[in-house]
Enzyme design. Sequence first.
Site, PDB file in Angstrom:
ATOM      1  N   ILE A   1       8.947 -11.617  29.998  1.00  0.00           N
ATOM      2  CA  ILE A   1       8.900 -13.086  30.063  1.00  0.00           C
ATOM      3  C   ILE A   1       9.283 -13.561  31.465  1.00  0.00           C
ATOM      4  CG2 ILE A   1       9.921 -15.218  29.166  1.00  0.00           C
ATOM      5  CD1 ILE A   1      10.309 -13.729  26.472  1.00  0.00           C
TER       6      ILE A   1
ATOM      7  N   LYS B   1      21.934 -12.763  20.298  1.00  0.00           N
ATOM      8  CA  LYS B   1      21.265 -13.995  20.738  1.00  0.00           C
ATOM      9  C   LYS B   1      21.981 -15.228  20.186  1.00  0.00           C
ATOM     10  CE  LYS B   1      18.244 -14.043  23.135  1.00  0.00           C
ATOM     11  NZ  LYS B   1      18.309 -13.938  24.625  1.00  0.00           N
TER      12      LYS B   1
HETATM   13  P1  NAP Z   1      12.395  -7.400  28.650  1.00  0.00           P
HETATM   14  O1  NAP Z   1      11.048  -7.210  29.237  1.00  0.00           O
HETATM   15  O2  NAP Z   1      13.106  -6.212  28.092  1.00  0.00           O
HETATM   16  O3  NAP Z   1      13.308  -8.128  29.726  1.00  0.00           O
HETATM   17  C1  NAP Z   1      14.689  -8.173  29.600  1.00  0.00           C
HETATM   18  C2  NAP Z   1      15.254  -8.488  30.960  1.00  0.00           C
HETATM   19  O4  NAP Z   1      16.682  -8.551  30.863  1.00  0.00           O
HETATM   20  C3  NAP Z   1      14.927  -7.400  32.000  1.00  0.00           C
HETATM   21  O5  NAP Z   1      14.672  -8.020  33.230  1.00  0.00           O
HETATM   22  C4  NAP Z   1      16.201  -6.595  32.018  1.00  0.00           C
HETATM   23  O6  NAP Z   1      16.426  -5.891  33.217  1.00  0.00           O
HETATM   24  C5  NAP Z   1      17.226  -7.699  31.861  1.00  0.00           C
HETATM   25  N1  NAP Z   1      18.518  -7.161  31.476  1.00  0.00           N
HETATM   26  C6  NAP Z   1      18.852  -6.508  30.345  1.00  0.00           C
HETATM   27  N2  NAP Z   1      20.143  -6.130  30.398  1.00  0.00           N
HETATM   28  C7  NAP Z   1      20.614  -6.525  31.609  1.00  0.00           C
HETATM   29  C8  NAP Z   1      21.873  -6.423  32.282  1.00  0.00           C
HETATM   30  N3  NAP Z   1      22.930  -5.808  31.728  1.00  0.00           N
HETATM   31  N4  NAP Z   1      21.975  -6.979  33.499  1.00  0.00           N
HETATM   32  C9  NAP Z   1      20.926  -7.599  34.092  1.00  0.00           C
HETATM   33  N5  NAP Z   1      19.719  -7.712  33.522  1.00  0.00           N
HETATM   34  C10 NAP Z   1      19.576  -7.182  32.307  1.00  0.00           C
HETATM   35  O7  NAP Z   1      12.344  -8.450  27.469  1.00  0.00           O
HETATM   36  P2  NAP Z   1      11.655  -9.871  27.362  1.00  0.00           P
HETATM   37  O8  NAP Z   1      10.784  -9.819  26.166  1.00  0.00           O
HETATM   38  O9  NAP Z   1      11.086 -10.295  28.648  1.00  0.00           O
HETATM   39  O10 NAP Z   1      12.911 -10.768  26.994  1.00  0.00           O
HETATM   40  C11 NAP Z   1      13.422 -11.732  27.895  1.00  0.00           C
HETATM   41  C12 NAP Z   1      14.283 -12.708  27.137  1.00  0.00           C
HETATM   42  O11 NAP Z   1      13.541 -13.293  26.087  1.00  0.00           O
HETATM   43  C13 NAP Z   1      15.533 -12.107  26.494  1.00  0.00           C
HETATM   44  O12 NAP Z   1      16.562 -13.063  26.602  1.00  0.00           O
HETATM   45  C14 NAP Z   1      15.114 -11.940  25.052  1.00  0.00           C
HETATM   46  O13 NAP Z   1      16.212 -11.936  24.171  1.00  0.00           O
HETATM   47  C15 NAP Z   1      14.265 -13.183  24.883  1.00  0.00           C
HETATM   48  N6  NAP Z   1      13.313 -13.116  23.768  1.00  0.00           N
HETATM   49  C16 NAP Z   1      12.336 -12.183  23.770  1.00  0.00           C
HETATM   50  C17 NAP Z   1      11.447 -12.145  22.704  1.00  0.00           C
HETATM   51  C18 NAP Z   1      10.337 -11.128  22.646  1.00  0.00           C
HETATM   52  O14 NAP Z   1       9.709 -11.005  21.589  1.00  0.00           O
HETATM   53  N7  NAP Z   1      10.041 -10.432  23.741  1.00  0.00           N
HETATM   54  C19 NAP Z   1      11.574 -13.061  21.657  1.00  0.00           C
HETATM   55  C20 NAP Z   1      12.597 -14.008  21.702  1.00  0.00           C
HETATM   56  C21 NAP Z   1      13.462 -14.035  22.776  1.00  0.00           C
HETATM   57  P3  NAP Z   1      15.997  -4.331  33.379  1.00  0.00           P
HETATM   58  O15 NAP Z   1      14.514  -4.352  33.680  1.00  0.00           O
HETATM   59  O16 NAP Z   1      16.825  -3.859  34.508  1.00  0.00           O
HETATM   60  O17 NAP Z   1      16.310  -3.668  32.078  1.00  0.00           O
END
Ligand code: NAP
Length: 338
Positions: free
Chosen positions: A14, A157
């Site tokens: 995202i 969350k």
């Molecule tokens: P993603 O591709 O796994 O991205 C997660 C991001 O968070 C990555 O940039 C990751 O960095 C970073 N992160 C995780 N742990 C961290 C830490 N300790 N310190 C710094 N950065 C950290 O997932 P996404 O789908 O884009 O999700 C992004 C957001 O949307 C999250 O808040 C998630 O809860 C929310 N969300 C996602 C969905 C979905 O279906 N995808 C639905 C609802 C809400 P690294 O690359 O270094 O791991």
Amino acid sequence: MTGTVLVSGGSGYIGGELIRQLLAAGWTVHTTIRNLSREAELRPLLGGTPETLRFFAADLMSDAGWAEAMTGCSHVAHVASPLPANAPQHDDELIVPARDGALRALKAAKAAGVTRFVMTSSMAAIAYGHPRNRTTFTEADWTKIDSPDAYAYVKSKTIAERAAREWVAANGAGMEFCTVNPTLVLGPLHSGDFSTSLEAIKKILEGSMPGLPNFGFGVVDVRDVADMHVRCLTLPDMANERFIASGPFLWMRDIAAILREGLGPQARKVPKRKLPDWLVRIAARFDPVIRQVIGELGHERDADTSHARVRLGWTARPVQDSVLDTARDMIRLGIVKV
Ligand code: NAP
């Protein structure tokens, strides 16, 4: 309007799409990643120039780097939060970075004079722990974290969003705060490093499941989720707002049908038969990933998105496009062999 915006988690699914949209709209973007060694790999995927897109090292678990990353920013989209494919050993592995990371970002934003802070929360903070006959949820609903269906990610969350709202109520004068709460995010991929949310499509497409379990999700496109963040960053009067980002609810069998209809022979491994619930329950005894989502079996959680439609003018694209774009990119990038 444009300006300088910090997007945390520029390496994520995202976060990456949001950065592309903000750059295209003329914003200068600062983004945090955990390790600056990834800048060379990420820059070609995100676009911009060294002047319009700047990378900063910051981890949700440490204070280091956040103040520097926020310097000069008027707006923040705090997207980073752990979303692992595997069940953690302990809930705190997700809760602590989600909650403390949000508070770190908020404190640094306030100190830097940020006026608008948009946090990526989730439907996970809304739709869990309610009676099973409740099938439609709105922004007024909150997950009950002590219920059996609230697994570690759901708790992380919910706790993070509540903690952020409480912090802003006490300390956030002068900074408008709101959240975007997406359901399952699908859509185009730009690299083989993909979000856990796309795993279900991968498994159906590669035929690695013996059948289709009775699981389902509200589905929303990553382009529409990023677009909602942009609207939340730019439209007036967003203080304390909360917006569900979702398209329709799809069962696994609906996703399989979309893949078969849209992909033809490339969908030949997509299972046709349903997995009985009793078999999924047995599998859950041995597989911690299935065990943590077993409460999802047969559970429909629809979203009422009228608030986002009315307040933001936001709509979701046809869900078939999101499912098929995910699948086509997974095939193109060699993530699945069909
Ligand atoms: P993603 O591709 O796994 O991205 C997660 C991001 O968070 C990555 O940039 C990751 O960095 C970073 N992160 C995780 N742990 C961290 C830490 N300790 N310190 C710094 N950065 C950290 O997932 P996404 O789908 O884009 O999700 C992004 C957001 O949307 C999250 O808040 C998630 O809860 C929310 N969300 C996602 C969905 C979905 O279906 N995808 C639905 C609802 C809400 P690294 O690359 O270094 O791991």
